[in-house]
Design a protein around this motif. Sequence first.
Motif, mmCIF file in Angstrom:
data_model
loop_
_atom_site.group_PDB
_atom_site.id
_atom_site.type_symbol
_atom_site.label_atom_id
_atom_site.label_comp_id
_atom_site.label_asym_id
_atom_site.label_seq_id
_atom_site.Cartn_x
_atom_site.Cartn_y
_atom_site.Cartn_z
ATOM 1 N N THR A 66 -9.078 -27.816 -16.595
ATOM 2 C CA THR A 66 -8.014 -26.892 -16.740
ATOM 3 C C THR A 66 -8.374 -25.700 -16.051
ATOM 4 N N SER A 73 -1.630 -25.781 -18.854
ATOM 5 C CA SER A 73 -3.160 -25.209 -19.528
ATOM 6 C C SER A 73 -3.398 -24.080 -20.261
ATOM 7 N N GLU A 77 -4.204 -23.901 -24.631
ATOM 8 C CA GLU A 77 -5.756 -23.287 -24.847
ATOM 9 C C GLU A 77 -6.070 -23.489 -26.195
ATOM 10 N N THR A 143 -3.687 -30.004 -14.072
ATOM 11 C CA THR A 143 -4.672 -29.359 -15.251
ATOM 12 C C THR A 143 -3.392 -28.977 -16.134
ATOM 13 N N PRO A 144 -3.807 -29.420 -17.377
ATOM 14 C CA PRO A 144 -4.816 -30.074 -17.792
ATOM 15 C C PRO A 144 -4.907 -31.467 -17.317
ATOM 16 N N GLY A 201 1.168 -31.644 -16.244
ATOM 17 C CA GLY A 201 0.524 -30.348 -15.834
ATOM 18 C C GLY A 201 0.939 -29.996 -14.347
#
Length: 206
Positions: A66, A73, A77, A143-144, A201
């Motif tokens: 990430t 990303s 979180e 990412t992620p 992502g």
Amino acid sequence: MKKIVKICTVVVFVIVSSAFINSKTVHGHGYKIGDVVEDFSLKNIDGKMLSLADYKDSKGFILIFTCNTCPFSVAYEDRIIALNKKYASKGYPVIAINPNNPNTKPGDSFEAMQKRAKEKEFTFPYLVDKGQKVYPKFGAKKTPHNYVLQKTKKGLVVKYIGAIDDSSRNPEAVKEKYLENAVKALLNGKEIELKETKAIGCSIKV
């Protein structure tokens, strides 16, 4: 004339083959389901080096590539924090790794990682893939990009690869928790029904 055509054909074949080989060498295909993972040593935001072998009592890991700068990303979180809170005590801690090149993305510098982790109160390691040597081994592209690893007699084995769930931007719209379902199955000694999904992502910045 035939000889010239033959020579040209050979030259083209060599060029194409070379490009293919170089592409495989540079990008690789990464670990697949069932592969044994090689350990690594990366710097955490606290300045200390960390390896998977440091976790003597874990049953496995939720490994997440990430970063600070990708909207996907950032949207994940809180869900990543929740995963660690729920499963670290059960033997599956989160290990987050930032694979981006900070020269390309200054917002993903080590200092920026420290700042973001402090702001969000990360309770898990946030490692920097300096030199970008680890993410290619896993075959991470986004990412992620997420992996579930399990400790076995033959080593640390890849059990799940892909997305955390089916709603990358909106946690309220989640219907399928792919990664959590995988961890639950392992904890219950069951087979994971869905072992791979598509990671959604931003592309990793080289």
